[in-house]
Design an enzyme around this catalytic site. Structure first.
Site, PDB file in Angstrom:
ATOM      1  N   SER A  10       0.798  -1.312  -0.345  1.00  0.00           N
ATOM      2  CA  SER A  10      -0.367  -0.471   0.094  1.00  0.00           C
ATOM      3  C   SER A  10       0.758   0.992  -0.095  1.00  0.00           C
ATOM      4  CB  SER A  10      -1.097  -0.240   0.880  1.00  0.00           C
ATOM      5  OG  SER A  10      -2.470  -1.133   0.631  1.00  0.00           O
TER       6      SER A  10
ATOM      7  N   SER B  38      -9.766   1.144   2.291  1.00  0.00           N
ATOM      8  CA  SER B  38     -10.864   0.195   1.039  1.00  0.00           C
ATOM      9  C   SER B  38     -10.092   0.399   0.250  1.00  0.00           C
ATOM     10  CB  SER B  38     -11.929   1.024   1.161  1.00  0.00           C
ATOM     11  OG  SER B  38     -13.009  -0.101   0.190  1.00  0.00           O
ATOM     12  N   ASN B  39      -9.138  -0.610  -0.536  1.00  0.00           N
ATOM     13  CA  ASN B  39      -8.886  -0.197  -1.599  1.00  0.00           C
ATOM     14  C   ASN B  39      -9.303   0.007  -2.451  1.00  0.00           C
ATOM     15  OD1 ASN B  39      -6.207  -1.533  -0.155  1.00  0.00           O
ATOM     16  ND2 ASN B  39      -7.169  -2.731   0.445  1.00  0.00           N
TER      17      ASN B  39
ATOM     18  N   THR C  79       2.272   2.419   5.352  1.00  0.00           N
ATOM     19  CA  THR C  79       2.692   1.173   5.574  1.00  0.00           C
ATOM     20  C   THR C  79       2.648   0.361   4.453  1.00  0.00           C
ATOM     21  OG1 THR C  79       1.374   0.728   7.176  1.00  0.00           O
ATOM     22  CG2 THR C  79       2.923   1.609   8.068  1.00  0.00           C
ATOM     23  N   GLY C  80       2.533  -0.149   4.432  1.00  0.00           N
ATOM     24  CA  GLY C  80       2.262  -1.695   3.487  1.00  0.00           C
ATOM     25  C   GLY C  80       2.441  -3.126   3.531  1.00  0.00           C
TER      26      GLY C  80
END
Length: 416
Positions: A110, A211-212, A348-349
């Site tokens: 992300s 929400s992606n 962050t991801g």
């Protein structure tokens, strides 16, 4: 998947263990969930008092602690205008003694969202888009109620649009199912179909929920507004000007090229779990929500330039760093208030075996980028706090981990 878990310092060890146990038990569902947690809003603040270079031993100790039981490999870079520190710990591949390459490439999940948001805001600055534009204007008929959802809502996750990755566990209920489908190609339209028919979570602008789907929609808006692929716009506007030569948007290519560490997911076998290598997979399942591959050096270069005002003008950067009142999220940026003073901005991801944390001081003067390949049940959150304190606070401040609460979004080793 993309799963960001917000934890306070008092809960760091317990939260990490709980997150990792959840990943082990729920298989692919925990490996494909692109979500983020909430925290209190981070007020604007001056840069932290980190005038001296950080303690290299403290930085390395934090990486060593991560690799001691919670990760197969980890790497990090801390950079400011005068010096660079790089370190790594663990192994690049389980079953070998090859060290983690500090310059290695990794999947950032992300963190991709900050790049997409920057391009959208650049288009706003060029008056080709407006934050008040509706989804319906640019993508007619794609989202029910799109005439009430603005680009600002999408950028800040206040749209109420259902998160498509919350349905991936229906497709891949186990890690074995996910591994079998690792080469499947997804189109953005197919990702949106996963969210289709789901009721809105709330009226646009009335609440916050990561929400992606929001960023898949933004990728399509960029393409409609420019006539070019969103990835081409990221490359043209950010990667090439900043000379981020080790960063790419791989599209449907499943391969992680160049020096890199391997990522793993837990496969259930004989009543226990064994690591399955998930380094190679088709990242189109994440698209504009999390497909990017990069390095610590490139991410530091990006967040330093963004927060230093090189990519956006002051007004737009200020809007980007205005957090939703009940979350630590601006427009494609997360914030973190340091106990030693100042606010960090970044993202962050986490995506299938890779976890990333990338942060910068408000003035763009100092950055930290970290990549972790989670494996095991060891503590990651405690060493992460130590790493952040060592990187951004005065030398010795890391010893004060329990002195003041600090919240960090630490994704799981899945999708965030």
């Amino acid at each position: 998947m993309l799963v960001d878990v917000m934890v306070s310092k008092g809960d760091l060890g317990e939260a990490t263990m709980a997150t990792r146990r959840t990943m082990l038990r729920s298989g692919a569902a925990a490996a494909v969930a692109l979500t983020a947690g909430t925290a209190t809003a981070a007020p604007a603040a001056a840069a932290p008092p980190a005038a001296k270079p950080p303690n290299a031993a403290a930085l390395q100790a934090a990486l060593d602690a991560m690799a001691a039981g919670g990760a197969s490999g980890v790497l990090a870079e801390v950079r400011d205008r005068h010096w660079v520190w790089r370190g790594s710990a663990g192994v690049a591949e389980l079953g070998t003694s090859r060290p983690v390459p500090p310059h290695g490439r990794f999947r950032v999940g992300s963190v991709t969202k900050s790049f997409v948001a920057t391009v959208v805001l650049q288009l706003v600055g060029e008056r080709r888009l407006a934050l008040t534009d509706t989804v319906e204007r640019w993508l007619p008929g794609v989202v029910p109620g799109g005439d009430r959802i603005t680009l600002h809502h999408l950028l800040q996750h206040t749209s109420g649009v259902f998160n498509y990755t919350d349905r991936l566990d229906e497709l891949y209920p186990t890690v074995a199912d996910l591994v079998r489908a690792r080469y499947r190609k997804w189109t953005p339209q197919e990702l949106l179909v996963l969210a289709a028919g789901q009721p809105p979570l709330f009226e646009p602008g009335t609440s916050w929920s990561y929400s992606n789907t929001n960023y898949v929609l933004l990728g399509l808006v960029v393409q409609r507004a420019t006539g070019r692929r969103y990835a081409a716009e990221v490359e043209r506007r950010i990667l090439r000007p900043l000379r981020m030569r080790d960063t790419e948007l791989p599209g449907t290519s499943p391969f992680l090229t160049g020096p890199h560490s391997h990522g793993y997911l837990p496969l259930e076998r004989d009543g226990g779990y064994v690591p399955v290598d998930i380094t190679v997979f088709n990242p189109s399942i994440a698209w504009a929500a999390g497909e990017m591959v990069s390095t610590a050096a490139d991410l530091n270069r990006f967040y330093g330039a963004l927060n230093g005002g090189r990519l956006l003008g002051p007004a737009l950067l200020s809007q980007m760093r205005t957090s939703y009142p009940e979350a630590d999220y601006g427009l494609g940026l997360q914030s973190l208030v340091l106990p030693c003073g100042g606010t960090l901005w970044g993202h962050t991801g986490g995506i299938f075996g890779y976890v990333t944390v990338a942060m910068s001081t408000s003035d763009g003067g100092r950055q930290l980028a970290l990549s972790v390949n989670p494996w095991g049940d060891g503590d990651l959150d405690g060493p992460l706090v130590d790493l952040v304190l060592a990187a951004f606070c005065d030398p010795g401040a890391a010893s004060a981990r329990s002195a003041a609460p600090m919240r960090i979004a630490m994704p799981s080793g899945s999708w965030a």
